[in-house]
Structure formats: C-alpha cells, structure tokens
Design an enzyme around this catalytic site. Sequence first.
Site, PDB file in Angstrom:
ATOM      1  N   ALA A  63       0.840  -1.191   0.000  1.00 16.03           N
ATOM      2  CA  ALA A  63       0.000   0.000   0.000  1.00 16.03           C
ATOM      3  C   ALA A  63       0.877   1.244   0.000  1.00 16.03           C
ATOM      4  O   ALA A  63       2.077   1.181   0.251  1.00 16.03           O
ATOM      5  CB  ALA A  63      -0.903  -0.007   1.223  1.00 16.03           C
ATOM      6  N   GLU A 105      -2.304  -9.242  -0.919  1.00 19.30           N
ATOM      7  CA  GLU A 105      -3.719  -9.354  -0.550  1.00 19.30           C
ATOM      8  C   GLU A 105      -4.615  -9.234  -1.779  1.00 19.30           C
ATOM      9  O   GLU A 105      -5.629  -9.936  -1.901  1.00 19.30           O
ATOM     10  CB  GLU A 105      -4.077  -8.274   0.470  1.00 19.30           C
ATOM     11  CG  GLU A 105      -3.479  -8.543   1.844  1.00 19.30           C
ATOM     12  CD  GLU A 105      -3.925  -7.543   2.891  1.00 19.30           C
ATOM     13  OE1 GLU A 105      -4.572  -7.955   3.858  1.00 19.30           O
ATOM     14  OE2 GLU A 105      -3.640  -6.345   2.724  1.00 19.30           O
TER      15      GLU A 105
END
Length: 698
Positions: A63, A105
């Site tokens: 991220a 993810e």
Amino acid sequence: MSELVKLKLHEDIAIIAVNNPPVNALSAAVKDGIMESVNVAIAAPEVRGIVLTCAGRSFIAGADINELGRPSRPPTWEELLATMENSPKPIIAAIHGNALGGGLELALACHFRVATEDAKLGLPEVKLGLLPGGGGTQRLPRAVGPELALKMIATGDPILAAEALSRGLIEQIVDNPEVGGKAFARKVLAERRLLRKLRDDDSKLSAARSDRSTFTDMLSSIAKRARGLEAPFAAANVVECAIDLPFEEGSKKERETFNRLVASEQSKAQRYAFFAEREARKIPDLPVDTKARSVDRVAVIGSGTMGVGIAMSFANTGIPVTLIDTNERHLKRGIGLMQKNWVGSAARGSIPADAPAKRMALINGVIGIDSVKNVDLVIEAVFETMALKKEVFRQLDKYARPGAIIASNTSYLRIGEIADETRRPQDVLGMHFFWPANVMKLCEIVRGPQTAPDTLVTAVSISRQIAKVPVVVGLCHGFVGNRMWDQSDKQRQELLLEGALPQQIDAVMTRFGMPMGPFVMSDMAGMDVGWFARKEQGIKSEIADALCEAGRYGRKTGKGWYKYEGGSRTPIPDPDVERLIEETWARLGRKPRAIGCQEILERLNYPMVNEAARILEEGVASRPSDIDLVWLYGYGWPIYRGGPLYWADQIGLKHVAERLACYANETGDASLEPAPLLKRLVAKGESFASFASIAKAS
C-alpha cells in the site's frame, strides 16, 4: 481509465496493467483504476478472462504508506477485493518481482496466481507495527495453511515462488508474467475450472482445528524473535481467528486490530523508522547527476572477525571477494569461520542447502596486498591503530588500480589523515560496518575532506546492494554511533564506581528493549578492541583496563565482564569481577550506594541524546533521523522506540534537559550539561522533529 492503470484486450483476455513507479504502490488512484478496469472487463461480452499484471520491476509491492490514517474514499479496499473475488470471469494475478502487503492481498482475492521464478510473496506489515488489513490474515491461512501463514505474517518475511508453488499459494511458475498469465487464463477457460474463492475454502484449516500443536510450536519460535513488539502477537491472534471463526468474523477482527495498531505508539515509531530509511538516501550537497561507479569485484584487507563479516556480506549477494591477509594461519581461520557460519545457517534453514558452496566459491583467500590490482573497491579491516592503517593505505595506493575506491572500516580514526597517505584522497572514504558485519544492517559512510561525489554515491549504492542501510556522516572522533556510545560508556563506568554491577546495568537495558546489555555486548565484540583504542588515545578506564590487563578479553577468552564456561555463549556473573570492582572502590576511596533502575536508564541514554544534539549542531549528521538509523541498525536500539532522538521527543526534551542538568550538578561532570541545541529547542518548546522540519525547509 486511470493513467496509472491501463486496460487492454488480447482477443478474449483483458490485461489490467498497473504502472505506478517505482514499486506500483496501491495508492487511492491505483485502487480506483483497478476497480474501474475490472468492472469494464466484467461488463464486456467479448472478455472471458482477466489478467492482473504490473509494469516495471515489480508487482504491487504494498500500500501507499503515505496514505495511512487518511480518510478513505470509495471504492473501499473491501469493496475492491469483493468485486474481484466475486467476478464471474476468472481473474489471474500474474506476479513478478515483489508481491508484498496489499499487493499480495489483492492477488489472494484473485481466483488464481502465477509468478516468475524470482518472485517474492509476503505480508510485511508487521515491520511497520501493523498487520495485513485487507483480508490477508484470513485468506493466506486458507491458501498455505495456518502455520506457514503465521510465520509469514508474524515475521513479515516473504517466501520465494518455488515455496509458494509447493504450498499452493500460486498455481504455476512462468517465464513472463503477462504471457504466462494469458496462457494460464486460457487453460482455466479450456478446462472449465471452478473459480476458487479463498474465503470459502477451509480445506487447509481442518488439521489445525483438530490439533493446534504445530501452530503453537510456530508461535513459540516466533515469540523469541518478537520480544517487546505488539504487532507479531496481535497478528498471531488474528491468524488464529481464521482457524476458529467464519471468514467474515475473522475479517472483522482483523479490521479492528489493524485500526488499533495504526494508532499505537509502536507502529508510529516503526513507521518513523521506515521513512527515516527513505530520507537517508538523500545526500546533501551532491550534484544531482552524480552517478555511481561500477563495482564488480571487491577486496577486503584483514581476515579477522570484521573482515570475515564484511566479505560474507558481499558474497551473500553474489559479489566476488578477494580476502587478503599477511598471515596464512589467520587467513585459513577466517575462511573456516565463513564456512562454519554458512553451513550453520543452511542447517537452520535460513539459507538454501546449496548456498554455502556457492558463496564459498566467491571467496578467494590470498596472501599479499598486491592482489588488489584488479578490484573496484577495497575495504581495509585491519586492527584499529592509526599507524597500521596508514601503512596499509600507502600499500593500497601503490597497488590499487586508478579509479578504485579505497575504504577504511575504522570505528574512530580520522579518514582525512588516512587519505593523506595516498595520492588519491578523492577515492578514499570510510565504510564503517558494525559487528557482526554479516548480520548488522548499518554502514556508516564517512565522507572525507576530499572524497569525490561519485566515490560517496558508489559507497552508498554498493551498501544498499549488499542489504545494508547506509547513513552518510561527517568527520569527528567516533563519527555518530561510537561518539554517542562513548558518552554512554563513560556513564556505565562511572556507575560501576558508584555502586552498580554489570549484571544490574545489563538487566536495565535489556528490559528497555536492547537485544543484550552493554557489558555482554562488549564481551561478544572483544574487550581488547576498545582497550587498544583507549591506549592509543591516552584514555583510562579503571575497571575495564584492569580486566583487559588480566587477559579477560570477553567471550573469546572465556572471561570478560562475565565468565563463559566450556565455550558457552551464556554470560555468568563472575565473583572475580565483583571482587575487582570492590577493590577499586576501596583503592579510590569510593563509597558504593544503591542505584535505581530509572537512574541507570537515564544516565546511559540521556547523555547519548545530548551528544546527538552536539553532532547535529556540528553538521556531522544531516538529520535527527539519520542518527536514529545508526542506533536502530548498528546497535540494536528497539525499533518500537524509534531511535534515541525520536524516543527523547516522546519523553519531552524539557524533561531530558532537566535530568541532564541534575546529573551534571550531582556528579560534577560538565559533559552532562545540556548541549546548546538542546537548550534552544527546549526554550522554544520545539523537538528534534521540528528541528528536522526546519532544516529540510531551509
């Protein structure tokens, strides 16, 4: 489509390509682009399969950490993952480079995954004091089993594609991600495979539900590495939810825990350290177009403990090393130590079984300094005396090729004085590795008075290449780390004279979070090194010198501040040391007193903060965060405390300055008086963080 995410059609396969250099971070704009592309591909009647891939050298490597804590905007992370997982058309993640954090993810929400052979897959959020927040703690156990998932999540260490294939995290290893992804998509379509939603697949959880012992054993081994840290244990609790709870309930627990950790002091400190590493890459006062020189071959002078560790660091990353000594016996012993270390690592499973042989093949042990003729970088790692180092540099100047960089691993000595022994001071600088050099991540890059910009950039570049954290520092005795260490050591020795014992001081510092106490560390590194350095500088340390004069050099001689029985690494308090301390009290007319743990903690750490303020004011370090990095990666300062200056800011500089002034008054030690910079910051109600902001703005 977003400029950061492109959608293209290859017959009946849609290719979604992320291009957000340098690491394709999952920013809000990237998530928007992926969501829009997936929805377009799902709606397009001609599209039968979807491949998610990335441009550049990596898949999505996490991220965007800059966006942590900011209000999220639609689509939410959960909405994007659900859209992909619920797609009626197969989505294949085609991975190369690093698939880390949110990148993995996202791949776990795809129906299938393929990867290139060199790919690394992991969830490293724990290294920021966090845990995965996009279902990773719930999907990964279903993909690889809860034991491996726990290991990956609680340590943050990635696995390679081969292991990912064997454990079911990926379906196939491919040569080219886009080409391989398309081919696998067509295979899925041709075979009419069912779309695998990891959230609904509990097949790899059943064994742990009936027998938790393997999971518990893995948790016990992780706990030994995670002393003092919150996130690994929080992660373990949430991974265990995957075993016990339905996916939605486990995901809710994950989100709650993630939100708690984001706000925690530990995570804030660990994120500070992450950004400090990024900031340290910016070297002040260098031309922007400075390029590093090529370094293909390295020589290390000296086959002692430091030389061996430095040589191993290069061989670990595939760089050939010529290890040079003047003594055949010492050289053989050094090479034998490398072999022993690598074989031990392979036996523990921390490196592949064939790695020791491959790495030993990169080591060429030779006698004679003239063997440096064809190398690009020479690192001197001989004993810490100026006369010896000067002689070595005169010889290196004679034999090293023009343009070769010559570095000294000196811990204290002035690089300019050493460089003056050569006709090429522009090629000379310090590369101060920390013991054990093959383990510790720090390399202090010491800029000499005449060090050329490309010499400096090359040293920084090669340090990063061998997995070190380089911090550029200026000239002074001891540079940054050891200059601060000396102030703490001065107080340690004084505390011994006032009534403390080594084991009491060590206990205080290990409870604080240091991996070992300062006296145990001294024994491990070898007390003789500091002793010889003190003698060269004309410095006396009553008790330490007496121990060295008695031949107690630390663990290597079986006795130092502690005793080590039968070759054991376990330090045992030694009555002989206590007796020597008591005799010193009597000889100096000292009356011992009971000393509290808080005083020990303050007396050891606050003088280091004070010295760091002087270092900043003198310009020896460019930023407070650089000083913190030195202590995080060179001395084992607990990362959840962020470094000495970050820690001092959290305590409050006013309190630190007041306690320093108090100790200066009580002991009569003028060096404990608050430094001018510290006084100014306190007077203005500012911190080291605000000093860094002002310096950056100017």
